[in-house]
Design an enzyme around this catalytic site. Structure first.
Site, PDB file in Angstrom:
ATOM      1  CG  ASP A   8      53.825  22.105  26.055  1.00  0.00           C
ATOM      2  OD1 ASP A   8      54.233  21.445  25.078  1.00  0.00           O
ATOM      3  OD2 ASP A   8      53.267  21.597  27.043  1.00  0.00           O
ATOM      4  CD  GLU A  39      50.787  20.605  29.524  1.00  0.00           C
ATOM      5  OE1 GLU A  39      50.105  19.721  30.041  1.00  0.00           O
ATOM      6  OE2 GLU A  39      52.024  20.631  29.557  1.00  0.00           O
ATOM      7  CG  ASN A  40      52.319  24.325  30.254  1.00  0.00           C
ATOM      8  OD1 ASN A  40      52.878  23.767  29.321  1.00  0.00           O
ATOM      9  ND2 ASN A  40      52.140  23.731  31.424  1.00  0.00           N
ATOM     10  CG  ASN A  67      51.268  16.934  32.088  1.00  0.00           C
ATOM     11  OD1 ASN A  67      51.516  17.307  30.937  1.00  0.00           O
ATOM     12  ND2 ASN A  67      52.001  17.310  33.113  1.00  0.00           N
ATOM     13  CG  HIS A  68      50.295  21.142  33.663  1.00  0.00           C
ATOM     14  ND1 HIS A  68      50.488  21.147  35.025  1.00  0.00           N
ATOM     15  CD2 HIS A  68      51.514  20.904  33.117  1.00  0.00           C
ATOM     16  CE1 HIS A  68      51.766  20.942  35.293  1.00  0.00           C
ATOM     17  NE2 HIS A  68      52.405  20.779  34.149  1.00  0.00           N
ATOM     18  CG  HIS A 153      50.921  16.681  26.327  1.00  0.00           C
ATOM     19  ND1 HIS A 153      51.281  17.962  25.950  1.00  0.00           N
ATOM     20  CD2 HIS A 153      51.162  16.604  27.658  1.00  0.00           C
ATOM     21  CE1 HIS A 153      51.694  18.624  27.014  1.00  0.00           C
ATOM     22  NE2 HIS A 153      51.652  17.818  28.061  1.00  0.00           N
ATOM     23  CG  HIS A 178      54.988  16.696  28.528  1.00  0.00           C
ATOM     24  ND1 HIS A 178      54.287  17.247  29.584  1.00  0.00           N
ATOM     25  CD2 HIS A 178      55.956  15.912  29.079  1.00  0.00           C
ATOM     26  CE1 HIS A 178      54.810  16.788  30.730  1.00  0.00           C
ATOM     27  NE2 HIS A 178      55.821  15.995  30.446  1.00  0.00           N
ATOM     28  CG  HIS A 180      57.689  22.858  28.144  1.00  0.00           C
ATOM     29  ND1 HIS A 180      57.372  23.708  29.181  1.00  0.00           N
ATOM     30  CD2 HIS A 180      56.566  22.152  27.909  1.00  0.00           C
ATOM     31  CE1 HIS A 180      56.127  23.506  29.558  1.00  0.00           C
ATOM     32  NE2 HIS A 180      55.610  22.554  28.800  1.00  0.00           N
TER      33      HIS A 180
HETATM   34 FE   LIG Z   1      53.674  21.734  29.081  1.00  0.00          FE
HETATM   35 FE   LIG Z   2      52.664  18.561  29.749  1.00  0.00          FE
END
Ligand SMILES: [Fe+2]
Ligand SMILES: [Fe+2]
Length: 273
Positions: A8, A39-40, A67-68, A153, A178, A180
């Protein structure tokens, strides 16, 4: 074949940290493919045109998500024209509302081929399709003889562990994203699969998973909403270098965590959120 994988990359601080660290990492390791979880990328929430372009200009070849993935609508247009961006393969895909994007890609560079599969977990996360069955199905479709890297993830360490063992000996690498927070369990699983439960964050290391700790603590203590903000102090990167042999087996994995990058003399400015 050598891969450099970042999990991430959080907002502008994450993109800036990667921009600072990447030239040195490229010079030291000479990876054939550079992969990151995006994703971030845009302010912590999904990917937009600008952040996608920045990563490609920096030298990334493939980006995965999690998920983002749907947080920024610009991703829909990127999915339409660019196969270098993946989304988790096991999102529901009903025929009347097909899921945009793709969960697996095969990429060529310098005469080498790499297959990348993006999966998302279901434990403490949304109730998507089974990632284990999705992986089995995708392996049937993957081109024979091409090494495979899987970005799993997921929130639960157990689910990522389980995916490592499920795919041990069948893919070159299973890397987790995911959380982090980097885990120190990198290893080669039996059969030649490089594995790590979570590669960790690129962004502010003086943060709560990339966010300014003050607002997170306020939220946790008051149970009231306070706007989240990307933290900017003590920039760092987390990544792994994976070596794959000529039989498509993972045979080495090195975990890297560099902090205090903000003061680096070669800091390049990165704009955007
Ligand atoms: Fe993330
Ligand atoms: Fe995530």
């Amino acid at each position: 074949m050598r891969l450099l994988f970042f999990a991430d990359i959080f907002g502008r601080p994450g993109r800036k940290a990667v921009a600072i660290a990447l030239p040195g990492l490229l010079a030291k390791y000479s990876p054939d493919f550079v992969i990151g979880n995006a994703e971030n990328l845009a302010g912590g929430r999904g990917v937009n045109f600008k952040s996608f372009r920045q990563m490609m200009e920096m030298g990334f070849h493939i980006l995965t998500t999690g998920n983002h993935v749907w947080d920024n609508r610009e991703i829909l247009q990127i999915f339409e024209k660019d196969e270098r961006l993946l989304r988790p393969a096991n999102f529901p895909n009903p025929p009347q509302w097909p899921c945009p994007g793709r969960g697996m890609g095969v990429y060529e560079r310098n005469g080498l081929s790499l297959c990348v599969i993006n999966l998302i977990g279901r434990v403490f996360m949304a109730d998507v399709d089974c990632p284990f069955q999705a992986a089995d199905q995708l392996l049937l479709k993957a081109p024979a003889g091409v090494p495979i890297l899987v970005d799993m993830h997921a929130d639960a360490t157990s689910e990522k562990n389980a995916m490592g063992w499920h795919l041990a000996g069948r893919v070159a690498a299973v890397v987790g994203s995911h959380s982090h927070v980097q885990t120190a369990d990198e290893r080669i699983l039996p059969g030649g699969t490089a594995y790590i439960t979570d590669v960790g964050l690129s962004g502010s290391f003086d943060s709560v998973i990339g966010l300014s700790h003050r607002e997170v603590i306020q939220r946790l203590m008051t149970k009231r909403p306070f706007p989240y903000e990307a933290a900017t102090q003590n920039l760092g990167v987390s990544c792994v270098v994976i070596d794959i042999d000529s039989h498509g087996k993972g045979h080495a994995i090195e975990r890297i965590r560099l902090s205090g990058l903000e003061s680096a003399a070669n800091a390049s400015e990165v704009d955007g959120e």
